[in-house]
Every structure is written in C-alpha cells, then in structure tokens.
Design a protein around this motif. Structure first.
Motif, PDB file in Angstrom:
ATOM      1  N   GLU A 178     -25.234 -26.272 -51.667  1.00  0.00           N
ATOM      2  CA  GLU A 178     -24.038 -26.090 -52.484  1.00  0.00           C
ATOM      3  C   GLU A 178     -23.043 -27.242 -52.369  1.00  0.00           C
ATOM      4  O   GLU A 178     -22.080 -27.303 -53.126  1.00  0.00           O
ATOM      5  CB  GLU A 178     -23.307 -24.803 -52.093  1.00  0.00           C
ATOM      6  CG  GLU A 178     -24.185 -23.559 -52.060  1.00  0.00           C
ATOM      7  CD  GLU A 178     -24.707 -23.263 -50.655  1.00  0.00           C
ATOM      8  OE1 GLU A 178     -24.543 -22.118 -50.204  1.00  0.00           O
ATOM      9  OE2 GLU A 178     -25.234 -24.201 -50.012  1.00  0.00           O
ATOM     10  N   ARG A 179     -23.272 -28.159 -51.456  1.00  0.00           N
ATOM     11  CA  ARG A 179     -22.285 -29.216 -51.190  1.00  0.00           C
ATOM     12  C   ARG A 179     -22.304 -30.290 -52.270  1.00  0.00           C
ATOM     13  O   ARG A 179     -23.362 -30.816 -52.623  1.00  0.00           O
ATOM     14  CB  ARG A 179     -22.555 -29.844 -49.824  1.00  0.00           C
ATOM     15  CG  ARG A 179     -21.589 -30.954 -49.456  1.00  0.00           C
ATOM     16  CD  ARG A 179     -21.975 -31.595 -48.130  1.00  0.00           C
ATOM     17  NE  ARG A 179     -21.182 -32.791 -47.870  1.00  0.00           N
ATOM     18  CZ  ARG A 179     -21.455 -33.669 -46.904  1.00  0.00           C
ATOM     19  NH1 ARG A 179     -22.491 -33.463 -46.096  1.00  0.00           N
ATOM     20  NH2 ARG A 179     -20.709 -34.734 -46.749  1.00  0.00           N
TER      21      ARG A 179
ATOM     22  N   ASP B 208     -16.531 -21.615 -45.028  1.00  0.00           N
ATOM     23  CA  ASP B 208     -17.941 -21.269 -44.901  1.00  0.00           C
ATOM     24  C   ASP B 208     -18.492 -22.127 -43.764  1.00  0.00           C
ATOM     25  O   ASP B 208     -18.654 -23.343 -43.909  1.00  0.00           O
ATOM     26  CB  ASP B 208     -18.663 -21.559 -46.219  1.00  0.00           C
ATOM     27  CG  ASP B 208     -20.054 -20.951 -46.276  1.00  0.00           C
ATOM     28  OD1 ASP B 208     -20.464 -20.332 -45.267  1.00  0.00           O
ATOM     29  OD2 ASP B 208     -20.726 -21.095 -47.304  1.00  0.00           O
TER      30      ASP B 208
ATOM     31  N   HIS C 224     -16.858 -27.404 -60.002  1.00  0.00           N
ATOM     32  CA  HIS C 224     -16.635 -26.635 -58.788  1.00  0.00           C
ATOM     33  C   HIS C 224     -17.802 -26.824 -57.812  1.00  0.00           C
ATOM     34  O   HIS C 224     -18.958 -26.990 -58.222  1.00  0.00           O
ATOM     35  CB  HIS C 224     -16.471 -25.148 -59.119  1.00  0.00           C
ATOM     36  CG  HIS C 224     -15.268 -24.846 -59.956  1.00  0.00           C
ATOM     37  ND1 HIS C 224     -14.072 -24.417 -59.414  1.00  0.00           N
ATOM     38  CD2 HIS C 224     -15.071 -24.921 -61.298  1.00  0.00           C
ATOM     39  CE1 HIS C 224     -13.196 -24.240 -60.380  1.00  0.00           C
ATOM     40  NE2 HIS C 224     -13.773 -24.534 -61.539  1.00  0.00           N
ATOM     41  N   GLY C 225     -17.489 -26.779 -56.546  1.00  0.00           N
ATOM     42  CA  GLY C 225     -18.525 -26.875 -55.526  1.00  0.00           C
ATOM     43  C   GLY C 225     -17.921 -26.788 -54.145  1.00  0.00           C
ATOM     44  O   GLY C 225     -16.714 -26.571 -53.980  1.00  0.00           O
ATOM     45  N   LYS C 226     -18.768 -26.957 -53.141  1.00  0.00           N
ATOM     46  CA  LYS C 226     -18.308 -26.926 -51.758  1.00  0.00           C
ATOM     47  C   LYS C 226     -18.184 -28.336 -51.214  1.00  0.00           C
ATOM     48  O   LYS C 226     -19.010 -29.204 -51.494  1.00  0.00           O
ATOM     49  CB  LYS C 226     -19.266 -26.111 -50.897  1.00  0.00           C
ATOM     50  CG  LYS C 226     -19.206 -24.617 -51.153  1.00  0.00           C
ATOM     51  CD  LYS C 226     -19.951 -23.834 -50.095  1.00  0.00           C
ATOM     52  CE  LYS C 226     -19.858 -22.346 -50.367  1.00  0.00           C
ATOM     53  NZ  LYS C 226     -18.443 -21.858 -50.303  1.00  0.00           N
TER      54      LYS C 226
ATOM     55  N   TYR D  26     -17.062 -25.717 -44.453  1.00  0.00           N
ATOM     56  CA  TYR D  26     -17.117 -26.051 -45.876  1.00  0.00           C
ATOM     57  C   TYR D  26     -16.068 -25.221 -46.609  1.00  0.00           C
ATOM     58  O   TYR D  26     -15.756 -24.096 -46.216  1.00  0.00           O
ATOM     59  CB  TYR D  26     -18.499 -25.761 -46.455  1.00  0.00           C
ATOM     60  CG  TYR D  26     -19.592 -26.620 -45.861  1.00  0.00           C
ATOM     61  CD1 TYR D  26     -19.974 -27.801 -46.464  1.00  0.00           C
ATOM     62  CD2 TYR D  26     -20.217 -26.248 -44.662  1.00  0.00           C
ATOM     63  CE1 TYR D  26     -20.973 -28.603 -45.915  1.00  0.00           C
ATOM     64  CE2 TYR D  26     -21.207 -27.039 -44.111  1.00  0.00           C
ATOM     65  CZ  TYR D  26     -21.578 -28.215 -44.736  1.00  0.00           C
ATOM     66  OH  TYR D  26     -22.557 -28.998 -44.188  1.00  0.00           O
ATOM     67  N   ILE D  27     -15.524 -25.813 -47.691  1.00  0.00           N
ATOM     68  CA  ILE D  27     -14.476 -25.146 -48.447  1.00  0.00           C
ATOM     69  C   ILE D  27     -14.708 -25.384 -49.935  1.00  0.00           C
ATOM     70  O   ILE D  27     -15.293 -26.414 -50.330  1.00  0.00           O
ATOM     71  CB  ILE D  27     -13.088 -25.670 -48.008  1.00  0.00           C
ATOM     72  CG1 ILE D  27     -11.978 -24.739 -48.483  1.00  0.00           C
ATOM     73  CG2 ILE D  27     -12.860 -27.108 -48.473  1.00  0.00           C
ATOM     74  CD1 ILE D  27     -10.651 -24.989 -47.789  1.00  0.00           C
ATOM     75  N   ASP D  28     -14.281 -24.443 -50.767  1.00  0.00           N
ATOM     76  CA  ASP D  28     -14.438 -24.573 -52.213  1.00  0.00           C
ATOM     77  C   ASP D  28     -13.394 -25.542 -52.759  1.00  0.00           C
ATOM     78  O   ASP D  28     -12.201 -25.462 -52.425  1.00  0.00           O
ATOM     79  CB  ASP D  28     -14.270 -23.214 -52.888  1.00  0.00           C
ATOM     80  CG  ASP D  28     -15.405 -22.257 -52.573  1.00  0.00           C
ATOM     81  OD1 ASP D  28     -16.545 -22.728 -52.398  1.00  0.00           O
ATOM     82  OD2 ASP D  28     -15.154 -21.044 -52.481  1.00  0.00           O
TER      83      ASP D  28
END
Length: 437
Positions: free
Chosen positions: A276-277, A176, A196-198, A183-185
């Motif tokens: 979202e980070r 992303d 879970h998150g970025k 950014y990655i999951d």
C-alpha cells in the motif's frame, strides 16, 4: 575481549530479537536533548560503556552501528545482509547480541541486538558535519509514548499511564505499524485530483516527501523538475528527480508546495516495500509539528508549530559539500587580565595565540546546469572561503543553510583546484519555481 562468530540460524535470530526492550528507570518521564542537523535527529547513547552518537530513524527496524566506531564487543555474532534504498545490492552486517544500551542514564535495554556495518560503505558523518556512530530504529519507539519538540530540540519519553493535559489540544491520527515501522494515510495533489496512499514516517529522511513512481499508476512528474542527488541509503547513493507538488494532506493538515524526491527505479529495486505504500514523509515536513509517537496504541499526535507555513526551500547552489578532514588553525585572541578579581580588562594591542581544530570542506557533487556548475565549480574542489569568511569558520550546516537562504543572493567562493586558487561567483536561483505568494 573475544567475539564469537556463528552461522545464522532462524530460531536463534528470533529469540535474540524477542528479548530486547527499553525500560524507564523508576518509571519516570525522561527528557532527552537532541541535536538537529541537516534535518536529522541525533542523540547520545551509551553502548557497553562507550558514548556514541545515534541517528534516530523510524524508517528502520534494526539498531545499527558502523563497525570501526565500536571496536570489540563481548557478544555472540550472527552473519546477515541488510537491504534498503540505493543502487547496490545491500550491505553485509553481523548481528551482535547481549549489548547494554543506556540513554540519558535512565532509559536502558540490557539485552539489545545491534547490527554492525562497515562504515566505509555509509558515510553519514562527512555529509552532515557531525559524528554519527550508528542508527537507532524502532526499538526506541516500541514501548513508550515519545514526544518530539523540534523547536526546543527535546524528546520526552512518558511512562505508562501518564498523559499530559497539553495532548488534549493535539490531533490524533491512526498509525499502521508494519514490520515495526509506522505508516500513515496521506493524499498528494499535483493538479485538481488527489492520490491517496500510505506513507512511511521516516525520520531518517531529511527531505519533506519521497514518492515511489513505481507504486503510483499513471503518475507523471510535472515540469519543472531536476535530476538530483537524493541521499544515501543502506544500498548506497540514491539519485532521482525533484519537483514541487501543489499540496500534501495529512489528516486535517494541508502543506502547500512541498518539495518531493522521486528515487530512480535502480535505487528502489532491492528495498522491501509494503504493497500500500506510495512514499515517505521525512523530517523537513515533520519538523513543522510537535509530535507524539504512540506505537503501543498505533497512533500519532500532531500539533502545528510556528514553522508550519514556512516555504520549502531547496539548496539553490547545486552543490553537495562534505567534510574533507580537519586541520589545526592558528587564531589570535585578545589578552584579558583580571583587575582586583572584580572585572576584566582587555588590551586590544596585545594578543596571544591558540590553536583550534577546524574543518575542511570539498565539493562532492555538482548538479548539472546549476548556478555552481555554470560558474565552473567542479567535484573535489576544496573550499577555502565563502563570502569573505574562511570556510573553516562555518559549520557544514551553516553552509547548507546559506545555500537555500534567499533566491537572488550572491555567493562568492575561493577554492583550491590542483594546487591553484581561484575565485568564483554565482547567484542562488530556485530551479523549481512555484508561485507561493
């Protein structure tokens, strides 16, 4: 050469940024060797005819140069302020446009914007033992697929349309790209439940994992943990906590017992962070993969290398050392003579002298309750010898590797404090023990 200072205007700023792009000459792939020190990737870059060392950093958008390294530039200048992690309010910078960057003589940007910072506020070089003149961020990654081989210490930039067969064996995960940053999951796990998150993929971070406590509701840092110096950001020094978590999952890959840094809220308050980070993954984790960054297609290729299963070791001494200048040191070397031009003959009883520039080291930080602190070591102690060797015979990287080499290892140091010499001993001890057998 003159530098023109102009008041920053939003339109001019956008135009300057919009025109920058690297181009591969003759559209052929390019191999770039890199230096890997303190888990940081460093490459040589020619800037307006000057050779400089740049740290590659996916965690920043702008290209930055520490001002006293650059000198005069033929360019227009815009005033600005940059924000990042750290306790302070940010760092003043000026934007220089119309700069020419050339990498390995084959990758060029003829109109590259550079933020010039005062290098008195960011002291990377003395902390890692290698001269760093600037930071090269997302502009290096934006237009091509770029492969990192941490074992061979090589970067390959691939032209458009070229896809090596070896990539077919790599795992592809979505990226992303926001604000030119990747950014990655991820999923993190301290006990049986996953969060879970970025995560920002941050090659400017030498740690494995950084988590933002303010972004993870109900998260508690589990014992054992320590209070520690984490690093240096644009806003100054970063302090916080460290511990280990049970695992981190990235696509199909699971990493066991990685070290995690938790920056204090004071060090995060001025940074711009997407909603979202929850944290970052840095080079102590990334170096365990062969990686291809594919910004144009918003994806990343990953393949485990032989470092993947190695345990995540901490600096067990509790010391942060920095360079404290250099001195000329006399060395004895054997005299070698040529015999008939065919072979060399050495004379052990005859020597000549040469003078070489050697580094000096001093203690910058001592972690409370660490082996070094309990042995009586203090900030500003000068390091004269380590385990019977002159400190000047080590690189800073070698000293750091020694301090995280083996729990139970004895370290002997000869130091100088207030003109007096002293010898100390301590045993390396992991302050974050975890059953990893």
């Amino acid at each position: 050469m003159k530098i023109r200072f102009l008041l920053i205007i939003s339109l001019f700023f956008q135009l300057a940024f919009g025109q920058s792009a690297f181009v591969l000459k003759k559209n052929k792939k390019l191999s770039i060797p890199f230096t890997f020190v303190h888990n940081l990737v460093i490459i040589p870059v020619e800037v307006n005819g000057f050779m400089m060392n740049f740290l590659l950093d996916t965690g920043v958008k702008e290209t930055m140069v520490f001002g006293k390294s650059l000198g005069d530039i033929d360019s227009s200048i815009f005033k600005n302020k940059l924000q990042g992690l750290g306790r302070n309010e940010g760092i003043d910078a000026v934007l220089a446009v119309n700069n020419r960057l050339l990498i390995a003589k084959k990758m060029e940007d003829k109109d590259h914007p550079i933020f010039i910072l005062d290098n008195e506020h960011i002291d990377i070089s003395s902390r890692i033992g290698v001269e760093i003149n600037g930071i090269l961020g997302s502009r290096f990654f934006a237009d091509y697929r770029i492969e990192f081989d941490f074992l061979k210490k090589r970067i390959i930039v691939f032209p458009h349309g070229e896809t090596p067969k070896s990539w077919s064996k790599m795992t592809i995960l979505p990226l992303d790209i926001k604000g030119n940053r990747p950014y990655i999951d991820i999923a993190i796990q301290q006990d049986e439940s996953q969060i879970h998150g970025k995560a920002l993929i941050d090659m400017g971070n030498s740690d494995a994992v950084l988590l933002l406590l303010q972004r993870i509701e109900g998260y508690q840092v589990r014992f054992p943990f320590i209070t520690d110096y984490i690093g240096q950001g644009l806003n100054g020094e970063i302090y916080g906590l460290r511990n280990r978590i049970k695992q981190l999952t990235l696509g199909p890959f699971t990493m066991s017992f990685p070290l995690v840094a938790y920056p204090e809220s004071e060090s995060v308050q001025n940074a711009k962070i997407i909603n979202e980070r929850i944290g970052s993954i840095g080079n102590e984790l990334l170096r365990r993969f062969k990686i291809v960054f594919d910004y144009p297609n918003s994806q990343i290729y990953l393949k485990k290398n032989r470092e993947f299963d190695k345990f995540y070791y901490l600096n067990m001494s509790g010391l942060e050392l920095i360079h404290d200048g250099v001195e000329w040191e006399k060395q004895e070397v054997p005299v070698t003579l040529k015999n008939d031009g065919s072979k060399e003959i050495s004379f052990d009883n005859k020597v000549q002298f040469k003078f070489v520039l050697k580094p000096l080291f001093k203690i910058d930080i001592v972690r409370p309750s660490s082996p070094a602190q309990l042995a009586g070591l203090m900030v500003d102690d000068k390091i004269l010898a380590i385990n019977g060797r002159r400190a000047s015979s080590y690189s800073l990287e070698e000293i750091n590797n020694l301090m995280k080499s083996e729990e139970g290892k004895e370290i002997r140091m000869k130091i100088e404090r207030n003109g007096q010499t002293k010898e100390v001993r301590f045993i390396l001890k992991d302050p974050l023990p975890f059953d990893h057998e």
